[in-house]
Design an enzyme around this catalytic site. Structure first.
Site, short mmCIF file in Angstrom:
data_model
loop_
_atom_site.label_atom_id
_atom_site.label_comp_id
_atom_site.label_asym_id
_atom_site.label_seq_id
_atom_site.Cartn_x
_atom_site.Cartn_y
_atom_site.Cartn_z
N ASP A 23 0.94 -1.06 0.22
CA ASP A 23 0.11 -0.02 0.06
C ASP A 23 0.71 1.29 -0.14
O ASP A 23 0.83 2.00 -0.87
CB ASP A 23 -0.71 0.14 1.12
N TYR A 204 5.09 -14.64 -0.05
CA TYR A 204 4.47 -14.71 1.25
C TYR A 204 4.90 -16.03 1.96
O TYR A 204 5.53 -16.84 1.30
CB TYR A 204 2.92 -14.62 1.10
N GLN A 265 13.77 1.56 -1.47
CA GLN A 265 12.80 1.21 -2.73
C GLN A 265 13.76 1.39 -3.84
O GLN A 265 13.52 0.49 -4.55
CB GLN A 265 11.60 2.07 -2.87
N ARG A 281 6.29 -10.47 -5.41
CA ARG A 281 4.82 -10.70 -4.92
C ARG A 281 3.99 -9.37 -5.03
O ARG A 281 4.44 -8.38 -5.23
CB ARG A 281 5.09 -11.21 -3.39
N GLY A 282 2.63 -9.59 -4.35
CA GLY A 282 2.05 -8.48 -4.12
C GLY A 282 1.45 -7.66 -5.42
O GLY A 282 1.24 -8.44 -6.39
N GLU A 283 1.80 -6.52 -5.45
CA GLU A 283 1.54 -5.60 -6.52
C GLU A 283 2.95 -4.89 -6.91
O GLU A 283 2.97 -4.91 -8.15
CB GLU A 283 0.32 -4.61 -6.16
N ASP A 284 3.16 -4.01 -6.10
CA ASP A 284 4.46 -3.18 -6.57
C ASP A 284 5.74 -3.95 -7.02
O ASP A 284 6.38 -3.85 -8.12
CB ASP A 284 4.70 -2.21 -5.43
N SER A 285 6.15 -4.91 -6.26
CA SER A 285 7.47 -5.71 -6.76
C SER A 285 7.04 -6.34 -8.11
O SER A 285 7.91 -6.50 -8.89
CB SER A 285 7.77 -6.69 -5.54
C1 LIG Z 1 11.83 -6.80 -0.52
C2 LIG Z 1 11.99 -5.13 -0.41
C3 LIG Z 1 10.76 -4.49 -1.09
N1 LIG Z 1 10.59 -3.21 -1.20
C4 LIG Z 1 9.37 -2.75 -1.61
C5 LIG Z 1 8.93 -2.84 -2.70
C6 LIG Z 1 7.50 -2.51 -2.75
O1 LIG Z 1 7.27 -1.15 -2.97
C7 LIG Z 1 7.07 -2.92 -1.48
C8 LIG Z 1 6.31 -4.44 -1.53
O2 LIG Z 1 5.09 -4.21 -1.95
P1 LIG Z 1 4.54 -5.51 -2.69
O3 LIG Z 1 5.37 -6.01 -3.80
O4 LIG Z 1 3.19 -4.93 -3.50
O5 LIG Z 1 4.15 -6.67 -1.64
P2 LIG Z 1 3.66 -6.67 -0.32
O6 LIG Z 1 3.05 -8.03 -0.01
O7 LIG Z 1 4.44 -6.23 0.66
O8 LIG Z 1 2.22 -5.88 -0.41
C9 LIG Z 1 1.03 -6.30 -0.77
O9 LIG Z 1 0.13 -5.43 0.40
C10 LIG Z 1 -1.07 -5.98 0.05
C11 LIG Z 1 -1.92 -5.35 1.35
C12 LIG Z 1 -1.92 -5.72 -1.14
O10 LIG Z 1 -2.89 -6.08 -1.00
C13 LIG Z 1 -0.95 -6.60 -1.81
O11 LIG Z 1 -1.63 -6.39 -3.25
C14 LIG Z 1 0.41 -6.13 -1.96
O12 LIG Z 1 0.56 -5.08 -2.32
O13 LIG Z 1 8.09 -3.15 -0.78
C15 LIG Z 1 11.70 -2.31 -0.71
O14 LIG Z 1 11.55 -1.27 -0.79
N2 LIG Z 1 12.76 -3.05 -0.13
C16 LIG Z 1 12.92 -4.39 -0.39
O15 LIG Z 1 13.99 -4.89 0.26
#
Ligand SMILES: Cc1cn([C@H]2C[C@H](O)[C@@H](COP(=O)(O)OP(=O)(O)O[C@H]3O[C@@H](C)[C@H](O)[C@@H](O)[C@H]3O)O2)c(=O)[nH]c1=O
Length: 392
Positions: A23, A204, A265, A281-285
């Site tokens: 988020d 996850y 990030q 995973r998720g959305e952003d990565s």
């Molecule tokens: C591993 C890592 C990730 N990141 C960042 C990349 C992304 O911006 C963020 C991870 O987000 P995501 O990849 O989306 O995975 P997430 O599992 O953390 O987030 C999830 O949260 C839920 C509530 C949502 O419903 C999902 O759709 C998803 O967005 O962390 C770093 O900045 N440094 C790191 O070392």
């Protein structure tokens, strides 16, 4: 967006951290881009500064208001009843249907013209998204209209977040082995590890990591798995025989596992660029892996009644073409299919590994296709501009 009288100058983005980092990860990326590329004065309201700090170390946890990278960051507690029409931004965005303060909404209804109000939705490759993107919804009592805005993979959606110059920076980095080695060296990555197949792992807790580790261990090829602290901790700890802390590393058979710190990030992008395969995973990565131009596998956020399997299949249907090894691996990685009885993950991995060069080309071609849809920030501002011109 060309400058005109309908151009928005201010924008408020409301973000609640439900869990994990997606988020705030998405909102922060979006906020920075709006500020840096479009000159919009952005206020990012976020309820969890500690999670925010993990991906943006400049964040001061406990600060009510702070300015980071030109974005005004406000700690969103339960502020209400304190808003006047002059406090209201030209564009107001609620991320993932969060309830913005009623006092803020009441003040929005007093603005002339009304602000443009969006609900920014989650990313899905399903077809229904095209029909819902930009749909209006009237407030039940006030004279206000909210529009749904969906990111997506086609030109009938809002597209994907992508900063200007990203492609160029990525290509420059990937064409410079010394830069990649210099980036990974402070994490302890050795020349030998650089020469192996490097995999970043972000998933996850329910991903079948132990089975994949076993396949890599038994394989002929050296694999280095780079895993950020806190990810797949139980399996990583069992593999290491020690705490899964940043800096820890161990080799068993052909597999080297190395724990990295959770990086800021922009560095996470570099990690994806430097690896040969990214498990995201998720959305952003997931989106960043698409821009990394390297093979990737998505671990999708789990939902009730396995709704996420429908979403996963919808994405694979658009993306994976006829690369069966990728489809099988992704379905098994997400529990949407069982690994084959015979040799299980070793068989999945060996078929996948053989097709990785093809997947690299697939990701590059996919990237060009996604770029043709425009980037989400620009698309959203353009739509906002058209709504403001109608509102006069
Ligand atoms: C591993 C890592 C990730 N990141 C960042 C990349 C992304 O911006 C963020 C991870 O987000 P995501 O990849 O989306 O995975 P997430 O599992 O953390 O987030 C999830 O949260 C839920 C509530 C949502 O419903 C999902 O759709 C998803 O967005 O962390 C770093 O900045 N440094 C790191 O070392």
């Amino acid at each position: 967006m060309s400058p005109n009288t309908h151009q928005a100058r201010t924008l408020a983005l409301f973000c609640k951290v439900v869990d994990n980092f997606g988020d705030i990860g998405i909102c922060w990326r979006f906020a920075r881009q709006l500020r840096q590329e479009h000159g919009i004065a952005v206020t990012l309201w976020v309820d969890d500064l500690a999670s925010f700090r993990r991906l943006c170390p400049e964040v001061v946890v406990g600060a009510e208001t702070q300015q980071i990278a030109g974005v005004a960051v406000r700690h969103w507690r339960d502020q209400d009843g304190v808003f006047a029409p002059e406090d209201i931004a030209d564009i107001v965005i609620e991320f993932f249907a969060v309830d913005i303060p009623p006092g803020y909404i009441a003040a929005m209804a007093q603005c002339q013209p009304r602000p443009v109000w969006f609900n920014l939705e989650g990313l899905s490759a399903e077809e229904w998204v095209e029909g819902c993107h930009t749909l209006p919804s009237s407030h039940p009592r006030l004279s206000l209209t909210k529009h749904f805005f969906f990111p997506g993979f086609t030109d009938k959606t809002g597209g994907l977040l992508r900063e200007a110059g990203l492609e160029q920076r990525r290509r420059q980095f990937q064409s410079d082995p010394a830069a990649m080695a210099a980036f990974l060296a402070p994490f302890g990555v050795t020349a030998e590890e650089m020469a192996s197949t490097k995999v970043s792992l972000f998933c996850y807790p329910h991903a079948p990591v132990a089975a994949l580790f076993e396949a890599w261990q038994q394989g002929d090829e050296a694999v280095t798995c780079l895993v950020p602290e806190g990810v797949a901790s139980e399996t990583v700890q069992a593999f290491l025989g020690a705490a899964a802390q940043a800096g820890a590393a161990r080799t068993v058979g052909s597999l080297r596992v190395r724990v990295l710190p959770f990086v800021a990030q922009p560095d996470y992008d570099k990690l994806l660029w430097a690896c040969d395969l990214n498990l995201v995973r998720g959305e952003d990565s997931f989106v960043r892996a698409q821009w990394a131009g390297r093979p990737f596998v998505w671990h999708i956020y789990p939902q009730d009644e396995n709704l996420h399997h429908v979403k996963l299949r919808a994405f694979l249907g658009r993306y994976a073409g006829d690369i069966d090894s990728l489809i099988r691996f992704a379905l098994c990685w997400n529990g949407a299919e069982a690994a084959p009885q015979q040799d299980g993950w070793a068989a999945l991995w060996s078929a996948f590994r053989a097709d990785m060069p093809q997947m690299g080309s697939l990701t590059e071609a996919w990237q060009q296709k996604m770029m043709a849809n425009g980037d989400m920030s620009g698309n959203l501002l353009q739509f906002a501009c058209s709504l403001r011109s109608v509102a006069g």
